[in-house]
Motif scaffolding. Structure first.
Motif, PDB file in Angstrom:
ATOM      1  N   PHE A 228       0.811  -1.219   0.000  1.00  0.00           N
ATOM      2  CA  PHE A 228       0.000   0.000   0.000  1.00  0.00           C
ATOM      3  C   PHE A 228       0.845   1.269   0.000  1.00  0.00           C
ATOM      4  N   LEU A 229       2.108   1.153   0.420  1.00  0.00           N
ATOM      5  CA  LEU A 229       2.990   2.325   0.425  1.00  0.00           C
ATOM      6  C   LEU A 229       3.692   2.535  -0.912  1.00  0.00           C
TER       7      LEU A 229
ATOM      8  N   HIS B 163     -12.588   3.176   4.586  1.00  0.00           N
ATOM      9  CA  HIS B 163     -11.424   3.643   3.840  1.00  0.00           C
ATOM     10  C   HIS B 163     -10.566   2.440   3.469  1.00  0.00           C
ATOM     11  N   HIS B 164      -9.412   2.701   2.863  1.00  0.00           N
ATOM     12  CA  HIS B 164      -8.505   1.605   2.557  1.00  0.00           C
ATOM     13  C   HIS B 164      -7.067   2.074   2.703  1.00  0.00           C
ATOM     14  N   LEU B 165      -6.173   1.115   3.009  1.00  0.00           N
ATOM     15  CA  LEU B 165      -4.756   1.426   3.036  1.00  0.00           C
ATOM     16  C   LEU B 165      -4.342   1.940   1.667  1.00  0.00           C
TER      17      LEU B 165
ATOM     18  N   LYS C 241      -4.489   0.630  16.215  1.00  0.00           N
ATOM     19  CA  LYS C 241      -5.779   0.553  16.905  1.00  0.00           C
ATOM     20  C   LYS C 241      -6.714   1.667  16.444  1.00  0.00           C
ATOM     21  N   GLN C 242      -6.145   2.832  16.142  1.00  0.00           N
ATOM     22  CA  GLN C 242      -6.939   3.932  15.583  1.00  0.00           C
ATOM     23  C   GLN C 242      -7.351   3.652  14.149  1.00  0.00           C
ATOM     24  N   LEU C 243      -6.403   3.144  13.398  1.00  0.00           N
ATOM     25  CA  LEU C 243      -6.583   3.009  11.961  1.00  0.00           C
ATOM     26  C   LEU C 243      -7.533   1.877  11.580  1.00  0.00           C
ATOM     27  N   THR C 244      -7.438   0.760  12.262  1.00  0.00           N
ATOM     28  CA  THR C 244      -8.178  -0.439  11.864  1.00  0.00           C
ATOM     29  C   THR C 244      -9.682  -0.222  11.711  1.00  0.00           C
ATOM     30  N   PRO C 245     -10.373   0.416  12.661  1.00  0.00           N
ATOM     31  CA  PRO C 245     -11.816   0.618  12.485  1.00  0.00           C
ATOM     32  C   PRO C 245     -12.155   1.496  11.283  1.00  0.00           C
TER      33      PRO C 245
ATOM     34  N   THR D 253       4.331  -6.021   5.779  1.00  0.00           N
ATOM     35  CA  THR D 253       3.257  -6.331   4.838  1.00  0.00           C
ATOM     36  C   THR D 253       2.063  -5.426   5.090  1.00  0.00           C
ATOM     37  N   ASN D 254       1.070  -5.505   4.222  1.00  0.00           N
ATOM     38  CA  ASN D 254      -0.164  -4.739   4.436  1.00  0.00           C
ATOM     39  C   ASN D 254      -0.849  -5.133   5.731  1.00  0.00           C
TER      40      ASN D 254
END
Length: 281
Positions: A67-68, A177-179, A168-172, A100-101
């Motif tokens: 994703f990067l 959204h998406h990586l 933990k912030q990003l996952t929900p 990894t992603n």
């Protein structure tokens, strides 16, 4: 058009479909995942220099999440002396990570290593103005999560803890959204600035960590030496190649231009838009 009285109008549009790839080798299937790699470099007997040599070797091998690798295109309409100039450039969608992603580790670096990674990937570090632009246009804005300052803030153990707190912030948010969408607010930036060379010893210049109200926690700061790296530092890469009126040029040339530097810098020309690299490092 050499005066500084030009009127600026900046508009930004992201075109994910035409994003360019980060210049890196393909990741090997047996490469270490993020947490595994973080544990590898967490050995307290490793010197900072040795740790960063291991990090750079891993990056050279291509151990970077998919994703990067897709850079995000930013388009700017800049009006100067009643002439509209169309400018586009490409940025890393999030701060640099290894793994990894599904399992990645945000890896803080000294500016020495950050510059080596930028050179390897044919990129630059951002200016303060670019950090502000990127935050404004980010699709995913995360609230900063400072950790109480201690001597531990430069250790890999704390680097891992901060990565975990960001995830933990990003996952929900990944439900909507998406990586690979532009993400900001999770780290401070190591930036390029005239302040790199403003002291008797080489410095790291940091800025950013914007709160949700858009205000940066960290003003431009250059009081740490260039061997400082703590958990809050992130590496955001900007592709060297940019386009002005559909003509290819470089960010370095634009930053050295008396007119176009103002699109990318709020401190005027930056004639040395990079950090010094020492062979022993």
């Amino acid at each position: 058009m050499k005066g500084l009285s030009a009127f600026f109008l900046l508009t930004f549009t992201f075109l994910y479909t035409s994003a360019q790839d980060l210049h890196l080798k393909k990741r090997k299937k047996n490469a270490l995942a993020g947490k595994e790699f973080a544990m590898l470099i967490s050995d307290s007997s490793l010197s900072l220099s040795d740790r960063e040599k291991i990090i750079f070797k891993e990056i050279k091998k291509g151990n970077v999440p998919d994703f990067l690798r897709k850079l995000v295109k930013i388009e700017v309409d800049w009006i100067s002396d009643q002439k509209t100039n169309h400018i586009s450039y490409y940025v890393l969608p999030d701060y640099f990570a290894i793994g990894t992603n599904n399992d990645f580790f945000y890896v803080p670096m000294t500016p020495i290593l950050a510059q080596k990674v930028a050179n390897l990937t044919k990129c630059s570090l951002p200016t303060k103005l670019l950090v502000d632009h990127i935050y404004k246009e980010a699709k995913i804005k995360l609230a900063p999560q400072p950790i109480l300052p201690t001597k531990e803030m430069t250790t890999v153990r704390v680097f891992i803890a901060h990565t975990d707190s960001i995830l933990k912030q990003l996952t929900p948010l990944l439900a909507s959204h998406h990586l690979g969408e532009l993400t900001a607010g999770n780290k401070k930036d190591i930036i390029i600035s005239n302040k790199i060379y403003g002291e008797s010893t080489s410095r790291v210049v940091i800025y950013g960590w914007h709160k949700l109200d858009g205000k940066a926690i960290q003003p431009v700061f250059n009081k740490h030496t260039n061997t400082w790296a703590d958990y809050s530092h992130g590496i955001r890469l900007i592709q060297n190649s940019i386009y002005i009126n559909q003509k290819k040029t470089s960010l370095k040339k634009a930053l050295g231009d008396v007119e176009f530097c103002n699109v990318f810098s709020d401190e005027g020309r930056i004639d040395n838009p990079y950090y010094p690299i020492f062979k022993s490092y």
